[in-house]
Design an enzyme around this catalytic site. Structure first.
Site, PDB file in Angstrom:
ATOM      1  CB  SER A 148      -0.859   0.001   1.259  1.00 49.77           C
ATOM      2  OG  SER A 148      -1.487   1.262   1.420  1.00 49.77           O
ATOM      3  CE1 TYR A 154      -3.950  -2.047   5.452  1.00 51.97           C
ATOM      4  CE2 TYR A 154      -3.464   0.265   5.018  1.00 51.97           C
ATOM      5  CZ  TYR A 154      -3.790  -1.004   4.553  1.00 51.97           C
ATOM      6  OH  TYR A 154      -3.944  -1.211   3.208  1.00 51.97           O
TER       7      TYR A 154
HETATM    8  N1  LIG Z   1      -8.802  -0.702  -0.773  1.00 48.69           N
HETATM    9  C1  LIG Z   1      -7.752   0.071  -0.671  1.00 48.69           C
HETATM   10  O1  LIG Z   1      -7.881   1.308  -0.734  1.00 48.69           O
HETATM   11  C2  LIG Z   1      -6.373  -0.525  -0.527  1.00 48.69           C
HETATM   12  C3  LIG Z   1      -5.280   0.310  -0.719  1.00 48.69           C
HETATM   13  C4  LIG Z   1      -3.996  -0.207  -0.586  1.00 48.69           C
HETATM   14  C5  LIG Z   1      -3.825  -1.549  -0.279  1.00 48.69           C
HETATM   15  N2  LIG Z   1      -4.922  -2.344  -0.089  1.00 48.69           N
HETATM   16  C6  LIG Z   1      -4.663  -3.745   0.253  1.00 48.69           C
HETATM   17  O2  LIG Z   1      -5.339  -4.586  -0.661  1.00 48.69           O
HETATM   18  C7  LIG Z   1      -5.576  -5.849  -0.043  1.00 48.69           C
HETATM   19  C8  LIG Z   1      -7.022  -6.236  -0.284  1.00 48.69           C
HETATM   20  O3  LIG Z   1      -7.858  -5.304   0.373  1.00 48.69           O
HETATM   21  P1  LIG Z   1      -9.231  -4.786  -0.251  1.00 48.69           P
HETATM   22  O4  LIG Z   1      -9.164  -3.314  -0.309  1.00 48.69           O
HETATM   23  O5  LIG Z   1      -9.580  -5.556  -1.459  1.00 48.69           O
HETATM   24  O6  LIG Z   1     -10.214  -5.106   0.974  1.00 48.69           O
HETATM   25  P2  LIG Z   1     -11.355  -6.193   1.170  1.00 48.69           P
HETATM   26  O7  LIG Z   1     -12.366  -6.084   0.085  1.00 48.69           O
HETATM   27  O8  LIG Z   1     -11.764  -6.033   2.573  1.00 48.69           O
HETATM   28  O9  LIG Z   1     -10.585  -7.583   0.960  1.00 48.69           O
HETATM   29  C9  LIG Z   1      -9.769  -8.150   1.937  1.00 48.69           C
HETATM   30  C10 LIG Z   1      -9.648  -9.618   1.634  1.00 48.69           C
HETATM   31  O10 LIG Z   1      -8.763 -10.199   2.602  1.00 48.69           O
HETATM   32  C11 LIG Z   1      -9.427 -11.319   3.162  1.00 48.69           C
HETATM   33  N3  LIG Z   1      -8.953 -11.646   4.504  1.00 48.69           N
HETATM   34  C12 LIG Z   1      -9.064 -10.952   5.654  1.00 48.69           C
HETATM   35  N4  LIG Z   1      -8.513 -11.626   6.670  1.00 48.69           N
HETATM   36  C13 LIG Z   1      -8.034 -12.784   6.139  1.00 48.69           C
HETATM   37  C14 LIG Z   1      -7.373 -13.922   6.658  1.00 48.69           C
HETATM   38  N5  LIG Z   1      -7.074 -14.032   7.961  1.00 48.69           N
HETATM   39  N6  LIG Z   1      -7.036 -14.932   5.802  1.00 48.69           N
HETATM   40  C15 LIG Z   1      -7.334 -14.855   4.490  1.00 48.69           C
HETATM   41  N7  LIG Z   1      -8.002 -13.838   3.945  1.00 48.69           N
HETATM   42  C16 LIG Z   1      -8.335 -12.810   4.760  1.00 48.69           C
HETATM   43  C17 LIG Z   1     -10.892 -10.950   3.150  1.00 48.69           C
HETATM   44  O11 LIG Z   1     -11.664 -12.128   3.315  1.00 48.69           O
HETATM   45  P3  LIG Z   1     -13.114 -12.104   4.057  1.00 48.69           P
HETATM   46  O12 LIG Z   1     -14.085 -11.576   3.038  1.00 48.69           O
HETATM   47  O13 LIG Z   1     -13.331 -13.523   4.406  1.00 48.69           O
HETATM   48  O14 LIG Z   1     -12.966 -11.197   5.252  1.00 48.69           O
HETATM   49  C18 LIG Z   1     -10.982 -10.337   1.764  1.00 48.69           C
HETATM   50  O15 LIG Z   1     -11.036 -11.344   0.791  1.00 48.69           O
HETATM   51  C19 LIG Z   1      -5.215  -5.681   1.431  1.00 48.69           C
HETATM   52  O16 LIG Z   1      -3.934  -6.213   1.666  1.00 48.69           O
HETATM   53  C20 LIG Z   1      -5.199  -4.168   1.604  1.00 48.69           C
HETATM   54  O17 LIG Z   1      -4.362  -3.749   2.653  1.00 48.69           O
HETATM   55  C21 LIG Z   1      -6.181  -1.861  -0.215  1.00 48.69           C
END
Ligand SMILES: NC(=O)c1ccc[n+]([C@@H]2O[C@H](COP(=O)([O-])OP(=O)(O)OC[C@H]3O[C@@H](n4cnc5c(N)ncnc54)[C@H](OP(=O)(O)O)[C@@H]3O)[C@@H](O)[C@H]2O)c1
Length: 281
Positions: free
Chosen positions: A133, A146
């Site tokens: 990120s 985070y």
């Molecule tokens: N959205 C943003 O603005 C942003 C920006 C920079 C980086 N990111 C990074 O992108 C990645 C994905 O995030 P997202 O934005 O797509 O959010 P999201 O829609 O909340 O997705 C998170 C994913 O991680 C899974 N997860 C959570 N805890 C877990 C565990 N213990 N074991 C396996 N899977 C688990 C969730 O599964 P469940 O549905 O079962 O909870 C979901 O599939 C993360 O690493 C986040 O830090 C996001």
């Protein structure tokens, strides 16, 4: 057809990556945590996509996934370490359990999955992609855990890149800014809980910080980019002949990245404090 494992593929960035790579004709092993999410993916993806139960904090499930891919006679051209959660709060009051939970999922979980999958990546001289990120470059108040997890991902991916270079395995990190996913709504619900659980004196002392956090969450959610942009970067990281070491995704991330590179700490932090509107006590 190449095979790729993506963790956290139930929603958001992981799901967008899984569906994009599936559309491109690859075999996607999609890590999810519930049968319901597995079924949802089966319904919208091709028959090639294989949803697998994979909680990155569960060593037995990690081993089962590696065994299942091997049993299919398959190898991995890529591993996408995407699963993640975002926790925070005023560090002065934050419980150590929150720290452990944050680092367990976003750091130890990624390492555990990577260790278990490397024997499947090695024969193909495959790629390891971490979803970091821009918070791994520039920290935000009240999001200490985070940001710490994402700074750690930067270090881990860099160390691993050096270590695996002799075998032709490329390691890179994708650094998105705000992306439109469920993480923002989860963040708001989490902020509500943190605020409720704080002792009264902490709520009072950190009222301005908490207000800024809410404003920032709302603003970033409104301005967030499409997860498909990250999926496109991941595709490049996995399959291009010349993969980059870092993929900065989104205008906000590029601006923040330039701030880190171009400005010394003091003026940069003064700008960020002014934008956030947090004044000295
Ligand atoms: N959205 C943003 O603005 C942003 C920006 C920079 C980086 N990111 C990074 O992108 C990645 C994905 O995030 P997202 O934005 O797509 O959010 P999201 O829609 O909340 O997705 C998170 C994913 O991680 C899974 N997860 C959570 N805890 C877990 C565990 N213990 N074991 C396996 N899977 C688990 C969730 O599964 P469940 O549905 O079962 O909870 C979901 O599939 C993360 O690493 C986040 O830090 C996001």
């Amino acid at each position: 057809m190449k095979s790729v494992l993506i963790t956290g593929a139930s929603t958001g960035i992981g799901r967008a990556c899984a569906l994009r790579l599936d559309r491109l004709g690859h075999r996607v092993y999609a890590g999810v945590r519930t049968e319901q999410h597995a079924q949802q993916l089966r319904e919208i993806a091709s028959g090639r996509l294989v949803p697998l139960l994979l909680d990155v904090t569960d060593q037995a499930q990690i081993a089962d996934v590696a065994a299942r891919i091997s049993a299919d006679g398959d190898e991995l051209a890529g591993l996408v370490n995407n699963a993640g959660i975002a926790l925070g709060g005023p560090l002065e009051y934050l419980s150590l359990d929150i720290w452990r939970q944050q680092l367990d999922v976003n750091v130890i979980g990624q390492i555990a999955v990577t260790k278990a999958m490397l024997p499947l990546v090695r024969p193909t001289q495959g790629r390891v992609v971490f979803i970091g990120s821009i918070s791994g470059k520039i920290a935000t108040m009240l999001l200490g855990p985070y940001c710490a997890s994402k700074f750690a991902i930067e270090a881990i991916s860099e160390a691993l890149r050096y270590e695996l270079h002799p075998w032709g395995i490329h390691v890179c990190v994708v650094e998105p800014g705000a992306i439109r996913t469920a993480i923002w709504e989860k963040g708001r619900r989490y902020a509500d809980r943190v605020e409720k659980d704080l002792p009264a004196e902490a709520r009072e002392a950190y009222a301005a910080h908490l207000a800024v956090l809410r404003k920032t969450l709302d603003m970033q959610d409104r301005q967030a980019a499409d997860p498909e942009k990250v999926a496109k970067a991941v595709e490049h990281a996995l399959f291009s002949r010349r993969p980059k070491t870092r993929y900065v995704v989104g205008t906000d991330a590029r601006i923040q990245s330039a701030l880190v590179r171009g400005l010394p700490d003091k003026p940069r932090e003064a700008i960020i404090r002014r934008i956030a509107g947090v004044r000295s006590a």
